[in-house]
Design a protein around this motif. Structure first.
Motif, PDB file in Angstrom:
ATOM      1  N   CYS B 102      37.506  44.970  39.419  1.00 49.92           N
ATOM      2  CA  CYS B 102      36.055  44.928  39.568  1.00 49.92           C
ATOM      3  C   CYS B 102      35.749  44.463  40.991  1.00 49.92           C
ATOM      4  O   CYS B 102      36.167  43.368  41.392  1.00 49.92           O
ATOM      5  N   THR B 103      35.003  45.268  41.734  1.00 53.20           N
ATOM      6  CA  THR B 103      34.757  44.903  43.129  1.00 53.20           C
ATOM      7  C   THR B 103      33.646  43.866  43.284  1.00 53.20           C
ATOM      8  O   THR B 103      33.337  43.457  44.396  1.00 53.20           O
ATOM      9  N   TYR B 104      33.013  43.442  42.161  1.00 54.89           N
ATOM     10  CA  TYR B 104      31.943  42.454  42.304  1.00 54.89           C
ATOM     11  C   TYR B 104      32.534  41.072  42.606  1.00 54.89           C
ATOM     12  O   TYR B 104      32.304  40.492  43.682  1.00 54.89           O
ATOM     13  N   HIS B 105      33.321  40.529  41.651  1.00 58.14           N
ATOM     14  CA  HIS B 105      33.888  39.196  41.874  1.00 58.14           C
ATOM     15  C   HIS B 105      35.411  39.192  41.845  1.00 58.14           C
ATOM     16  O   HIS B 105      36.036  38.148  41.788  1.00 58.14           O
ATOM     17  N   GLY B 106      35.998  40.388  41.829  1.00 60.65           N
ATOM     18  CA  GLY B 106      37.439  40.482  41.980  1.00 60.65           C
ATOM     19  C   GLY B 106      38.272  40.322  40.716  1.00 60.65           C
ATOM     20  O   GLY B 106      39.483  40.171  40.802  1.00 60.65           O
ATOM     21  N   TRP B 107      37.647  40.365  39.545  1.00 61.74           N
ATOM     22  CA  TRP B 107      38.448  40.302  38.323  1.00 61.74           C
ATOM     23  C   TRP B 107      39.298  41.564  38.230  1.00 61.74           C
ATOM     24  O   TRP B 107      38.853  42.661  38.568  1.00 61.74           O
ATOM     25  N   THR B 108      40.548  41.378  37.719  1.00 60.99           N
ATOM     26  CA  THR B 108      41.502  42.483  37.716  1.00 60.99           C
ATOM     27  C   THR B 108      42.101  42.668  36.323  1.00 60.99           C
ATOM     28  O   THR B 108      42.462  41.688  35.670  1.00 60.99           O
ATOM     29  N   GLU B 114      43.981  44.440  29.580  1.00 61.07           N
ATOM     30  CA  GLU B 114      44.100  42.972  29.583  1.00 61.07           C
ATOM     31  C   GLU B 114      43.648  42.370  30.914  1.00 61.07           C
ATOM     32  O   GLU B 114      43.937  42.922  31.978  1.00 61.07           O
ATOM     33  N   LEU B 115      42.966  41.235  30.838  1.00 64.87           N
ATOM     34  CA  LEU B 115      42.530  40.551  32.062  1.00 64.87           C
ATOM     35  C   LEU B 115      43.752  39.907  32.713  1.00 64.87           C
ATOM     36  O   LEU B 115      44.368  39.001  32.137  1.00 64.87           O
ATOM     37  N   ARG B 116      44.089  40.372  33.889  1.00 60.34           N
ATOM     38  CA  ARG B 116      45.277  39.878  34.577  1.00 60.34           C
ATOM     39  C   ARG B 116      44.922  38.709  35.496  1.00 60.34           C
ATOM     40  O   ARG B 116      45.611  37.704  35.545  1.00 60.34           O
ATOM     41  N   SER B 117      43.812  38.798  36.249  1.00 59.86           N
ATOM     42  CA  SER B 117      43.440  37.664  37.091  1.00 59.86           C
ATOM     43  C   SER B 117      41.924  37.559  37.254  1.00 59.86           C
ATOM     44  O   SER B 117      41.215  38.576  37.286  1.00 59.86           O
ATOM     45  N   ALA B 118      41.429  36.316  37.320  1.00 60.57           N
ATOM     46  CA  ALA B 118      40.002  36.032  37.499  1.00 60.57           C
ATOM     47  C   ALA B 118      39.931  34.924  38.547  1.00 60.57           C
ATOM     48  O   ALA B 118      40.014  33.739  38.217  1.00 60.57           O
ATOM     49  N   PHE B 125      39.588  27.777  32.130  1.00 60.06           N
ATOM     50  CA  PHE B 125      39.217  29.136  31.720  1.00 60.06           C
ATOM     51  C   PHE B 125      40.402  29.869  31.088  1.00 60.06           C
ATOM     52  O   PHE B 125      41.498  29.910  31.647  1.00 60.06           O
ATOM     53  N   ASP B 126      40.155  30.462  29.920  1.00 60.29           N
ATOM     54  CA  ASP B 126      41.193  31.190  29.191  1.00 60.29           C
ATOM     55  C   ASP B 126      40.949  32.696  29.343  1.00 60.29           C
ATOM     56  O   ASP B 126      39.934  33.223  28.904  1.00 60.29           O
ATOM     57  N   LYS B 127      41.879  33.413  29.967  1.00 62.34           N
ATOM     58  CA  LYS B 127      41.694  34.844  30.226  1.00 62.34           C
ATOM     59  C   LYS B 127      41.817  35.708  28.963  1.00 62.34           C
ATOM     60  O   LYS B 127      41.276  36.809  28.908  1.00 62.34           O
ATOM     61  N   THR B 128      42.534  35.200  27.961  1.00 57.99           N
ATOM     62  CA  THR B 128      42.905  36.036  26.804  1.00 57.99           C
ATOM     63  C   THR B 128      41.742  36.818  26.175  1.00 57.99           C
ATOM     64  O   THR B 128      41.861  38.024  25.967  1.00 57.99           O
TER      65      THR B 128
END
Lengths: 374, 374, 374
Positions: B102-108, B114-118, B125-128
């Motif tokens: 996501c180019t807004y805040h960089g979530w990948t 699956e959410l790999r990085s925030a 914060f829990d990515k799961t």
């Protein structure tokens, strides 16, 4: 959206609901509870210098003109004739001429809205009750605000007790650049975007050369539950003095007292009025946002320099505008992308970054209060 | 729209009601009961060859991406970030790159959602729970379908038990031409038009030189109440082999087994999925229809040839497209004229021609079942 | 909107409410109670000279064709096929050809609407009940009117008992100029504007050189509560004879009896039919208004001269059109300005000028009756 500061208040941990971004009914309620009620920025007083000068302000389905009367006061008048309802002034700003005249049937009103003449009406016609309807007007640091509320709200100064821009003497400024653009996104997406810098690092490389784009939110704010956020110390990088491409002044005639110019920058984010003000020593910068529909928002940028600064001699307009214009374009793209995403029926409000999206949390909390959702 | 075959079922004798063609409420219910529930054609598998390849599919207010994962499977993911909701992929198709970012805040996100990085979220914060939401995906004869239903529907193969395109080996085809156009008519007018040839004799002279335009409907269909119609013998005229201007092949590299190419043409009209597939030995032809509003429909045409066929050597794109393009234009005009006519408050559904409009009767019957009108 | 004349009727003293100008529900009710019920002007009989000639009339969501039958009568038929609903005639006017043929599936109708042939329908198909639906048609002074009412309304002649245009022999005229334009204003704003000359003095300098622009309303009207206003003496200035730029005839072949041409001008303002007719000796002038939405109105101007007048020899089109075109443009601007003004939530209906806005009072009174508001 005035609230009492209290340590027990629970801040929202996730963003707006999908319907908040797409429902016309909610927009209509926002108009009623926020845009028609609070003070909305209209113009700088220098744009209303002489009696008869006016500025038009269209918002929330209403058109209002702010006029300088013969006695030197400002009046806010609804911009339609009390006879057949025709719109009176069609330009954005200018001078009314000798009176406010309706060109349909020739009815004429004084600058303060009283019906002065209604040609060839029946003999028993009483002009008294047919003056123009009025709204509320207030001035703060040389900035003119209008409210469409039924009752006059507390003054802007009362609403912003410690937002101190005194050093900048904005009442002695003038407008150097005014710019309007339309974003295809709900106004709250645009406002949240403007209040957080979590997105700055990967989206605003030019800003990142002048200011800290990893500053957090809460630490610099004076209150968790205020309806505005005022920062006395804008996080400029070392050696930077203002929001221009190289962080250096682009107006030689600085704002404020020539013998003691303002130091650093100040920043105001006023949630209730959807109003943002940044002041450096060379120029101040206003940003306001107006909903056109659930998915369209008009953005207005106003850049001010000292009233005595001469264009192309003391300042160049593009020099003070460039960084703001670039950042505005970047943000608009992000907001439009967000509007497209939240259209999904499966969208659920995501978690706030409680370190960097503090301003969004503050805004959402106040919004829920204003809308009666708490 | 699966129904039991039964001799006692009464087929409708007249067409859709006026409100079926103009009511936004009915369109919303169709979205819910038909378009968000059934399998909808998205792409050919050759367009999703490598891990990270994606195709976007926008329908019924939703944007979904189908991605090839690292393990070689296909995943259907809702195309918005779970943080602020920004749309993730804005192109129609392509490669996601190393991840879905996501180019807004960089979530990948990984290709499987699956959410790999925030970056820089609060420590606890829990990515799961913040992976991308998923929809259903299925493959049939090399064609990729998506369903937005809550529960995974029976597979496409189970829905079309005897629609046999095995000889054509469509999984070894590729897309030669893709074409989209918009018709100013309700999607049901467009679908009914595509299913009957009562109108062909006086409107499609070019088609009439290649196929029988006076064929009736019922006789060739395997069941009165199936939710699709499959014809093993498309009514080509003597000496004609495919749907091109002169009925002759326009791709030298035929579909299927080179030693035993397919004979004749096969035809599928799948009412529930608003999906039409025609396969000749030289090329196959898909037509799908997507409602944009009560009175606007997007038509998509996809023409496929053998994966090894080389453009301008083995086939020419215009040669396989021309007849379809001409017929599409003729039909679009007829559909728009019908939409204009049914706007009258005095419009009453007219009688079906039970010999030639059999497919419309079949469709209307299934539609009424799907919409709970029976 | 027929009412009994009565001295006790109270005329409205102020204008329409805001919702009357912006509510889609009220527009829909106006369609039902006014536009689909009353006689609406369609064409001049000279445009329907031969059997098979037709003129199309689109109003209030309906499309109707008026056709000259083989027996010489006029028929009004809904313009959609009774089979699948396709629109039959797409041109504005012309000849039907040998029959009214639907180009979708080839169904063919006689000029009087009967279904003549339906190719290849099932053997037991009965054509009788599938003729085209009809509306009502009437002729008055050579002008053709249509009504979409369920029951045939009283004839135009019965509705306008003393509106006497006999001298002008309009049935022997022809259309010289036809002009359509769209105004961004509610139709009632446009109609009120056309009925009063309170605004003329400061807005229509060209008209003011030919006619008295300070004439009052009531004195010239035959009844306070009639649903039309007919003036035998149009207030031309001394030495002026017609509504052209210099008040002089622009068609040499005058209307009426060549030995005794009409004297002066006559004027009809028919509230129920939103129909205005002005007749001078050289040309007659029709103006009608059709709502396209709450805020859009189509204006139609029709200028007629004697059937035998030859263009560029006896008359020049621009010469008879110029003054009307100029005044139309001026009025359109005033109407649009009024629509913009009445959008305010604070708009209150203003007072009528009971001397000069008499026609507006009369119209509003009849409107309230027609809409069941009294």
């Amino acid at each position: 959206m005035t609230v009492q500061d209290s340590p027990t208040i629970e801040m929202p941990t996730s963003g707006f609901r999908r319907e908040d971004f797409v429902s016309p009914d909610i927009l209509e309620e926002e108009m009623e509870r926020i845009f028609r009620k609070n003070w909305m920025y209209v113009a700088h007083t220098s744009q209303l210098a002489k009696p008869g000068d006016f500025v038009r302000h269209d918002l929330a389905g209403e058109s209002v003109i702010v006029v300088r009367t013969r006695s030197g006061e400002l009046r806010a008048l609804y911009n339609f004739c009390t006879h057949r309802g025709a719109q009176l002034l069609e330009e954005t700003s200018g001078s009314c001429g000798r009176a406010i005249t309706c060109t349909y049937h020739g009815w004429t009103f004084d600058y303060d809205g009283e019906l002065r003449s209604a040609p060839r009406m029946q003999p028993d016609f009483d002009k008294t009750p047919h003056g123009l309807k009025h709204a509320w007007v207030d001035t703060w640091n040389g900035l003119v605000f209008v409210s469409l509320a039924d009752e006059r709200p507390p003054s802007v100064a009362e609403r912003l007790p410690d937002a101190d821009f005194g050093e900048h003497q904005l009442e002695r400024a003038k407008v150097a650049v005014e710019y309007r653009t339309v974003i295809e996104a709900n106004w709250k997406i645009v406002w949240e975007n403007g209040g957080e810098c979590y997105h700055c690092a990967i989206n605003h490389p030019e800003l990142g050369r002048v200011m800290s784009v990893t500053r957090t939110g809460a630490s610099e704010s004076h209150s968790l539950v205020a309806d505005y956020r005022f920062d006395r110390k804008f996080p400029l990088l070392e050696g930077m003095h203002t929001l221009t491409m190289d962080g250096q002044f682009r107006s030689k005639r600085l704002l404020g007292d020539p013998d003691s110019p303002p130091e650093g920058m100040r920043f105001l984010n006023w949630h209730s009025s959807i109003f943002e003000l940044t002041a450096a020593a060379d120029h101040a910068h206003i940003q306001t946002f107006k909903p056109l529909s659930t998915t369209r928002t008009e953005v207005r940028l106003v850049l001010m320099v000292h009233a005595d600064a001469v264009e192309n001699e003391d300042y160049d307009a593009e020099g003070i505008f460039e960084l703001h214009r670039i950042a505005r374009g970047q943000d608009s793209g992000l907001c439009e992308k967000t509007q497209r995403g939240i259209g999904s029926r499966h969208y659920q409000p995501g978690p706030y970054n409680t370190v960097y999206e503090y301003s969004s949390q503050q805004f959402r909390h106040l919004y829920q209060q204003a809308m009666g959702q708490l």
